[in-house]
Motif scaffolding. Structure first.
Motif, PDB file in Angstrom:
ATOM      1  N   GLY A  21       0.777  -1.073   0.030  1.00 31.56           N
ATOM      2  CA  GLY A  21      -0.053   0.071  -0.037  1.00 31.56           C
ATOM      3  C   GLY A  21       0.927   1.280   0.067  1.00 31.56           C
ATOM      4  N   ALA A  22       0.122   2.403   0.043  1.00 35.14           N
ATOM      5  CA  ALA A  22       0.788   3.863   0.360  1.00 35.14           C
ATOM      6  C   ALA A  22       1.898   3.749   1.528  1.00 35.14           C
ATOM      7  CB  ALA A  22      -0.280   4.778   0.198  1.00 35.14           C
ATOM      8  N   SER A  23       2.747   4.228   1.111  1.00 37.80           N
ATOM      9  CA  SER A  23       3.946   4.492   2.163  1.00 37.80           C
ATOM     10  C   SER A  23       3.390   5.561   3.417  1.00 37.80           C
ATOM     11  CB  SER A  23       5.198   4.826   1.721  1.00 37.80           C
ATOM     12  OG  SER A  23       5.277   6.185   1.114  1.00 37.80           O
ATOM     13  N   ILE A  24       3.983   5.432   4.377  1.00 41.98           N
ATOM     14  CA  ILE A  24       3.483   6.540   5.346  1.00 41.98           C
ATOM     15  C   ILE A  24       4.700   7.507   5.652  1.00 41.98           C
ATOM     16  CG2 ILE A  24       3.008   6.764   7.865  1.00 41.98           C
ATOM     17  CD1 ILE A  24       2.267   3.901   7.975  1.00 41.98           C
ATOM     18  N   GLU A  25       4.143   8.615   5.677  1.00 44.45           N
ATOM     19  CA  GLU A  25       5.208  10.012   5.810  1.00 44.45           C
ATOM     20  C   GLU A  25       5.625   9.798   7.359  1.00 44.45           C
ATOM     21  OE1 GLU A  25       5.436  14.640   5.500  1.00 44.45           O
ATOM     22  OE2 GLU A  25       3.645  13.600   5.344  1.00 44.45           O
ATOM     23  N   GLY A  26       7.171  10.115   7.014  1.00 38.30           N
ATOM     24  CA  GLY A  26       8.116  10.148   8.433  1.00 38.30           C
ATOM     25  C   GLY A  26       8.356   8.815   8.840  1.00 38.30           C
ATOM     26  N   GLN A  27       9.008   8.899  10.109  1.00 37.89           N
ATOM     27  CA  GLN A  27       9.620   7.823  10.758  1.00 37.89           C
ATOM     28  C   GLN A  27       9.092   7.509  12.133  1.00 37.89           C
ATOM     29  OE1 GLN A  27      13.867   7.896  11.297  1.00 37.89           O
ATOM     30  NE2 GLN A  27      13.551  10.268  10.488  1.00 37.89           N
ATOM     31  N   PRO A  28       8.998   6.367  12.746  1.00 38.54           N
ATOM     32  CA  PRO A  28       8.977   6.380  13.997  1.00 38.54           C
ATOM     33  C   PRO A  28       9.590   7.225  15.144  1.00 38.54           C
ATOM     34  CG  PRO A  28       8.880   4.084  13.174  1.00 38.54           C
ATOM     35  CD  PRO A  28       9.505   4.850  12.114  1.00 38.54           C
ATOM     36  N   VAL A  29       8.976   7.655  16.152  1.00 35.82           N
ATOM     37  CA  VAL A  29       9.804   8.594  16.939  1.00 35.82           C
ATOM     38  C   VAL A  29      10.840   7.735  17.727  1.00 35.82           C
ATOM     39  CG1 VAL A  29       8.046   8.341  18.706  1.00 35.82           C
ATOM     40  CG2 VAL A  29       9.893  10.371  18.700  1.00 35.82           C
ATOM     41  N   THR A  30      10.575   6.483  17.912  1.00 33.22           N
ATOM     42  CA  THR A  30      11.474   5.447  18.410  1.00 33.22           C
ATOM     43  C   THR A  30      12.839   5.365  17.743  1.00 33.22           C
ATOM     44  OG1 THR A  30      10.319   3.770  17.639  1.00 33.22           O
ATOM     45  CG2 THR A  30       9.709   4.307  19.740  1.00 33.22           C
ATOM     46  N   ILE A  54       8.463  13.063  11.642  1.00 42.10           N
ATOM     47  CA  ILE A  54       8.203  11.835  12.614  1.00 42.10           C
ATOM     48  C   ILE A  54       6.536  11.504  12.186  1.00 42.10           C
ATOM     49  CG2 ILE A  54       9.736  12.166  14.543  1.00 42.10           C
ATOM     50  CD1 ILE A  54       7.163  13.204  15.981  1.00 42.10           C
ATOM     51  N   ARG A  55       6.299  10.107  12.390  1.00 42.39           N
ATOM     52  CA  ARG A  55       4.748   9.679  12.419  1.00 42.39           C
ATOM     53  C   ARG A  55       3.958  10.216  13.448  1.00 42.39           C
ATOM     54  NH1 ARG A  55       6.512   3.615  10.363  1.00 42.39           N
ATOM     55  NH2 ARG A  55       7.244   4.314   8.361  1.00 42.39           N
ATOM     56  N   THR A  56       2.724  10.583  13.006  1.00 41.65           N
ATOM     57  CA  THR A  56       1.954  11.165  14.087  1.00 41.65           C
ATOM     58  C   THR A  56       0.473  10.557  13.650  1.00 41.65           C
ATOM     59  OG1 THR A  56       1.246  13.427  13.327  1.00 41.65           O
ATOM     60  CG2 THR A  56       3.229  13.155  14.559  1.00 41.65           C
ATOM     61  N   PRO A  57      -0.556  10.777  14.353  1.00 41.76           N
ATOM     62  CA  PRO A  57      -1.940  10.482  14.269  1.00 41.76           C
ATOM     63  C   PRO A  57      -2.530  11.089  13.048  1.00 41.76           C
ATOM     64  CG  PRO A  57      -1.666  10.224  16.333  1.00 41.76           C
ATOM     65  CD  PRO A  57      -0.576  10.972  15.761  1.00 41.76           C
ATOM     66  N   ASP A  58      -2.054  12.431  12.759  1.00 41.29           N
ATOM     67  CA  ASP A  58      -2.426  13.394  11.735  1.00 41.29           C
ATOM     68  C   ASP A  58      -1.626  13.595  10.625  1.00 41.29           C
ATOM     69  OD1 ASP A  58      -4.440  14.104  13.656  1.00 41.29           O
ATOM     70  OD2 ASP A  58      -3.334  15.437  14.506  1.00 41.29           O
ATOM     71  N   GLY A  59      -0.395  12.572  10.499  1.00 39.16           N
ATOM     72  CA  GLY A  59       0.404  12.683   9.434  1.00 39.16           C
ATOM     73  C   GLY A  59       1.876  13.156  10.007  1.00 39.16           C
ATOM     74  N   GLY A  60       2.660  13.247   9.228  1.00 33.81           N
ATOM     75  CA  GLY A  60       4.064  13.375   9.178  1.00 33.81           C
ATOM     76  C   GLY A  60       4.359  14.852   9.774  1.00 33.81           C
ATOM     77  N   ARG A  61       5.165  14.852  10.708  1.00 34.47           N
ATOM     78  CA  ARG A  61       5.409  16.250  11.427  1.00 34.47           C
ATOM     79  C   ARG A  61       6.868  16.581  11.639  1.00 34.47           C
ATOM     80  NH1 ARG A  61       1.952  18.095  16.436  1.00 34.47           N
ATOM     81  NH2 ARG A  61       3.300  19.883  15.985  1.00 34.47           N
ATOM     82  N   GLU A  62       7.575  17.581  11.560  1.00 28.52           N
ATOM     83  CA  GLU A  62       8.875  17.856  11.833  1.00 28.52           C
ATOM     84  C   GLU A  62       9.119  17.810  13.346  1.00 28.52           C
ATOM     85  OE1 GLU A  62      11.104  21.682  11.447  1.00 28.52           O
ATOM     86  OE2 GLU A  62      11.527  20.803   9.589  1.00 28.52           O
ATOM     87  N   LEU A  63       9.871  17.161  13.829  1.00 32.31           N
ATOM     88  CA  LEU A  63      10.068  16.942  15.109  1.00 32.31           C
ATOM     89  C   LEU A  63      10.400  18.164  15.878  1.00 32.31           C
ATOM     90  CD1 LEU A  63      10.488  14.990  17.615  1.00 32.31           C
ATOM     91  CD2 LEU A  63      12.877  14.873  17.107  1.00 32.31           C
ATOM     92  N   ALA A  64      11.117  19.166  15.392  1.00 33.17           N
ATOM     93  CA  ALA A  64      11.326  20.696  16.114  1.00 33.17           C
ATOM     94  C   ALA A  64       9.960  21.371  16.340  1.00 33.17           C
ATOM     95  CB  ALA A  64      12.228  21.350  15.088  1.00 33.17           C
ATOM     96  N   SER A  65       9.134  21.007  15.424  1.00 33.60           N
ATOM     97  CA  SER A  65       7.662  21.809  15.783  1.00 33.60           C
ATOM     98  C   SER A  65       6.903  20.802  16.791  1.00 33.60           C
ATOM     99  CB  SER A  65       6.768  21.873  14.532  1.00 33.60           C
ATOM    100  OG  SER A  65       6.440  20.661  13.847  1.00 33.60           O
TER     101      SER A  65
END
Length: 97
Positions: A21-30, A54-65
């Motif tokens: 399937g479609a790839s998920i944006e970002g990577q696990p925070v772990t 990083i991966r979040t429930p709302d999609g990929g987000r930059e860790l700094a933010s």
């Protein structure tokens, strides 16, 4: 057949079937947390890995933010860092589409 031969055959197959399937944006925070040495200040994490998505429930987000939304200034362990990020972005499943 020996037990060693059975173990070798079992390790040849992947433990989990990977989907196409479609790839998920970002990577696990772990994964990001595993690249750092603890304890670490928030500013050090941002300097070293802040541009990581990083991966979040709302999609990929930059860790700094994500970290800018927290009041924490020092993470004394990997677990404390991961917990803080999870509390900030939520614990819902990561959307796949």
């Amino acid at each position: 057949m020996s037990e060693d031969a059975n173990e070798d055959e079992a390790t040849d197959a992947p433990a989990v079937e990977l989907g196409s399937g479609a790839s998920i944006e970002g990577q696990p925070v772990t994964r990001v947390a595993s690249r750092l040495v603890w304890p670490k200040s928030k500013s050090d994490v941002i300097d070293q890995e802040g541009d990581a998505t990083i991966r979040t429930p709302d999609g990929g987000r930059e860790l700094a933010s994500v970290l800018e939304e927290t009041d924490e200034t020092l993470f004394d362990s990997r677990g404390a860092f991961v917990e803080t990020v999870a509390e900030t972005v939520g614990r819902d499943p990561v959307a796949t589409e």
